[in-house]
Design a protein around this motif. Structure first.
Motif, PDB file in Angstrom:
ATOM      1  N   MET A 605       0.499  -1.361   0.120  1.00 48.26           N
ATOM      2  CA  MET A 605       0.022   0.059   0.294  1.00 48.26           C
ATOM      3  C   MET A 605       0.664   1.139   0.130  1.00 48.26           C
ATOM      4  O   MET A 605       0.306   2.554  -0.727  1.00 48.26           O
ATOM      5  N   THR A 606       1.938   1.236   1.028  1.00 47.16           N
ATOM      6  CA  THR A 606       2.831   2.219   1.324  1.00 47.16           C
ATOM      7  C   THR A 606       3.589   2.743  -0.341  1.00 47.16           C
ATOM      8  O   THR A 606       3.530   3.873  -1.082  1.00 47.16           O
ATOM      9  N   SER A 607       4.082   2.049  -1.395  1.00 49.88           N
ATOM     10  CA  SER A 607       4.073   1.241  -3.154  1.00 49.88           C
ATOM     11  C   SER A 607       3.421   2.379  -3.659  1.00 49.88           C
ATOM     12  O   SER A 607       3.454   2.877  -4.515  1.00 49.88           O
ATOM     13  N   PHE A 608       2.173   1.616  -3.385  1.00 51.56           N
ATOM     14  CA  PHE A 608       1.165   2.522  -4.556  1.00 51.56           C
ATOM     15  C   PHE A 608       0.844   3.935  -4.374  1.00 51.56           C
ATOM     16  O   PHE A 608       0.434   4.475  -4.976  1.00 51.56           O
ATOM     17  N   ALA A 609       0.654   3.904  -2.573  1.00 53.41           N
ATOM     18  CA  ALA A 609       0.446   5.627  -2.638  1.00 53.41           C
ATOM     19  C   ALA A 609       1.309   6.376  -3.016  1.00 53.41           C
ATOM     20  O   ALA A 609       1.281   7.338  -3.403  1.00 53.41           O
TER      21      ALA A 609
END
Length: 770
Positions: A605-609
């Motif tokens: 999720m952090t990478s996507f955000a």
């Protein structure tokens, strides 16, 4: 006497009768008519069923339905009635017409099916004017009673098979040889009167057929004395409701269609009145409970927070915030439900409430249904607070998959009061989780939590904390009144400015299979413009699904709405296929689902955000709370497997920033099926409140109410919270007026007894905890 048969008679897959049961025969111990030895006493409805029907019969009924007393059994209402109507000559029957015929069996034969295993039993019946075929699949045991010369009443819908009229799996009752109707003229007054009586069809099991239940019900009613009515006489007169005892008789043994309809009206109102009285009592009791008032001070934390916001609150956010502030300033605990559109700013409203509590040294606990959402909430809170307030309030997260050191630090921060904002999942409910001064409980997406789970968190406060419940699923007033008990309801309808919005399209592959390639081409176009995309699947892989709210498939391989089932799209297979598509070559594609560890989900999720991932292929773990403004496209595969509100929430993950979103609802559902109607409804409207209305019209009542969250008997029988809104509102008003005059119900003993009977201890707790 009548020997009865029904479409609910027990069969095994091969068509045989289970051991120990006799189709259409007596109940397990063949209940004899009750004798005067039954001691009814002052509370007839509380008498054990075994005292009236015998021990073995009562045990069978309890095992099948949980009914132990006469009152519980009498609430086992017919699920429908076979409305017999006037006798119809067999040679003039219209295809598709429901009919009832008094006729005689003239021929019986059983044959093996050619195309598949099993047999077909065909019985021809005649009334002297024509012939009609009865057809039963894999029910050869019926030859024991459907013998040539047997007479009875047959009810069903007329069908056509190769030009011949037939009734498939009809309801029927056969006359015993000593019954005068067995030899009477089918057109005699007696035969005609009997044929016009509606046949009650009960919820049944493999061991207890509808007819067997009807026989037992008749025995109970034959001896049941007068019972008092909990509805005040003045209300019955105003609404023209039949008395309770008469309503029971008309429900289970109607002489005509109007009888059971009047009975349903009376018993439905009784159900609403008893339930609403209980809820109003709990509301009064809750307001007698002391709580710590929480008020924001001038120049305090809340005022400092508001001054740093880079935008202006919407009118609805301000109005709901004022309602919450007024509640928390009171002397009793707040119990408020905030419903709002996807992206309407409910989280910000909750943060402002938490900061109000923090000003007086109190703590707030925000519980979310998934680790992805809990982590998203923590990031949002820290971002909203800014570095200074974040350092002062020290928000922390507590989840089940944290490392031992992380968990220990979070537990210490909560127990010492060092953290005044604690975010978490179900891990917050653990016995080792303590708070120094819990002042507010915030439950996000409340439908994901059971009553006991919410109560477990609320009781962690030394004094009852305030409770704020958030939902992005709009709830009609009557649902809130009936299901969520004592919660006051606030609504955020306006949307924050600066959002580009979402266009939604149905991609119907049943009629346009060639459109599938365009899905991925369209996604590639968005990615080429620097945007990101979601792909949502109903399952992780072939062996693991996730809670998607889809209807259960039927035994014949179709869903309840008649759409042939097929294997759902899965996250792992879809991601692998996308990585091989030339149109998506070089794109960074990651997966997200519920079986990943918290560390893995947070990393993805952090990478996507941060923009390091182009496409996220996920299950419904991204349904709520995930905020990535750069995400502009979503493709929901097998969209017909999701509910209306769920689809609406899913598409709320895109179009959250300056870029317009496009949502493709991909489905193999055929046009004009209910499955397809759900998808098309979402594509046609972006109004969550309108979609909630559509959703409630399309869904079954059980879906509206959800699974029973207590072991008691508080589920509804005849009352439907959407369909009977006027009944619920009227009952609520009457209950409030009555309790205002008579708080302890000393002048209404029948109602007091009905409350005790209807709500056992677990039910009473269930209502209070809502």
């Amino acid at each position: 006497m009548v020997t009865s048969r029904a479409d609910t008679a027990p069969t095994t897959p091969g068509g045989s009768v289970p051991d120990g049961s006799v189709p259409g025969g007596s109940l397990p111990d063949g209940p004899a008519p009750a004798t005067p030895a039954v001691e009814w006493g002052p509370a007839p409805l509380d008498v054990k069923l075994a005292n009236v029907l015998g021990g073995r019969t009562a045990k069978a009924i309890e095992k099948a339905f949980g009914h132990r007393t006469v009152g519980e059994f009498l609430e086992h209402a017919p699920r429908r009635y076979a409305e017999r109507g006037a006798l119809t000559a067999l040679d003039s029957l219209a295809i598709g017409e429901p009919v009832t015929i008094v006729a005689e069996v003239v021929e019986v034969r059983e044959r093996t099916m050619r195309a598949r295993r099993g047999s077909i039993l065909e019985a021809k019946i005649g009334d002297g004017k024509g012939l009609l075929t009865l057809t039963f699949f894999n029910q050869g045991w019926r030859t024991k009673d459907l013998v040539v010369g047997a007479r009875g009443i047959f009810a069903g819908k007329v069908g056509d098979y190769r030009g011949a009229r037939q009734l498939a799996h009809p309801d029927y009752e056969l006359f015993d040889a000593d019954d005068p109707r067995a030899t009477a003229d089918p057109e005699s007054d007696e035969a005609i009167r009997f044929s016009r009586q509606p046949i009650p069809i009960y919820p049944a099991t493999a061991s207890l057929s509808s007819w067997q239940i009807a026989k037992a019900m008749g025995i109970v009613l034959d001896t049941l004395p007068e019972v008092t009515d909990p509805i005040p006489a003045s209300v019955r007169t105003r609404l023209d409701l039949v008395p309770f005892r008469k309503a029971l008789e008309m429900l289970h043994r109607p002489e005509k269609v109007a009888d059971f309809k009047r009975a349903q009206d009376a018993l439905r109102y009784r159900e609403a009145f008893v339930l609403q009285t209980a809820l109003v009592q709990r509301r009064i009791a809750a307001r007698a409970t002391a709580s710590v008032a929480r008020v924001a001070a001038p120049g305090g934390i809340l005022e400092r927070f508001d001054a740093t916001l880079p935008f202006t609150l919407t009118d609805d956010q301000r109005a709901v915030g004022a309602e919450i502030a007024q509640d928390m300033a009171g002397t009793w605990p707040m119990h408020r439900l905030v419903q709002g559109e996807v992206g309407s700013g409910k989280t910000l409203v909750a943060i402002r409430a938490m900061l109000t509590v923090a000003e007086s040294g109190g703590q707030s606990a925000l519980i979310a249904p998934t680790e992805v959402l809990a982590a998203q909430h923590l990031r949002s809170i820290v971002k909203f607070l800014g570095p200074d307030l974040a350092a002062e309030l020290r928000p922390v997260i507590l989840t089940g998959s944290q490392s031992t050191d992380e968990r220990r630090r979070a537990l210490l921060a909560a127990a010492s009061g060092g953290s005044r904002l604690v975010v978490g999942t179900h891990a917050l409910l653990g016995d080792r989780v303590d708070f120094a001064e819990l002042g507010l409980v915030v439950v996000d997406e409340q439908h994901r939590f059971g009553v006991e789970q919410r109560e477990a968190l609320r009781t962690k406060g030394a004094t009852p904390p305030h409770v704020l419940v958030l939902t992005a699923t709009p709830i009609p007033r009557t649902v809130a009144m009936t299901v969520f008990g004592d919660l006051d309801v606030s609504t955020i309808q306006g949307m924050p400015s600066g959002r580009a919005g979402v266009e939604t399209f149905t991609v119907g592959l049943a009629e346009h299979p060639g459109w599938e390639s365009r899905i991925w081409t369209r996604m590639a176009e968005e990615l080429a413009d620097g945007r990101q995309a979601f792909v949502v699947c109903p399952a992780i892989d072939d062996a693991h699904g996730e809670d998607d709210g889809a209807p259960e498939p039927a035994a014949d391989g179709s869903d309840p709405e008649g759409t042939p089932t097929r294997k759902p799209a899965t996250v792992l297979a879809t991601a692998e296929r996308m990585r091989t598509m030339p149109v998506l070559a070089g794109r960074r594609i990651e997966v997200l689902h519920g079986r990943m560890t918290a560390e893995e989900k947070d990393r993805v999720m952090t990478s996507f955000a941060d923009g390091a991932v182009d496409v996220l292929v996920a299950t419904t773990v991204i349904e709520v709370g995930v905020d990535v403004p750069n995400a502009s496209m979503m493709a929901v595969l097998d969209a017909d497997r999701f509910g209306v509100s769920q689809l609406h929430q899913l598409r709320g993950r895109i179009g959250r920033g300056q870029y317009a979103g496009v949502c493709l609802l991909v489905t193999h559902a055929e046009a004009e099926t209910v499955s397809r109607e759900r998808v098309d409804a979402v594509a046609a409207s972006d109004d969550g409140f309108e979609l909630a209305r559509v959703d409630l019209e399309l869904r079954r009542e059980g879906d509206v109410l959800g699974e029973r969250q207590s072991g008691g008997r508080s589920s509804l029988t005849l009352l439907r919270v959407v369909q009977h809104a006027d009944v619920i509102i009227d009952a609520r008003d009457e209950a409030e007026r009555l309790l205002e005059r008579d708080p302890d119900l000393s002048g209404s003993p029948a109602l007091r007894d009905a409350l005790t009977r209807r709500l056992d201890e677990s039910d009473a707790a269930f209502l209070g905890k809502n």
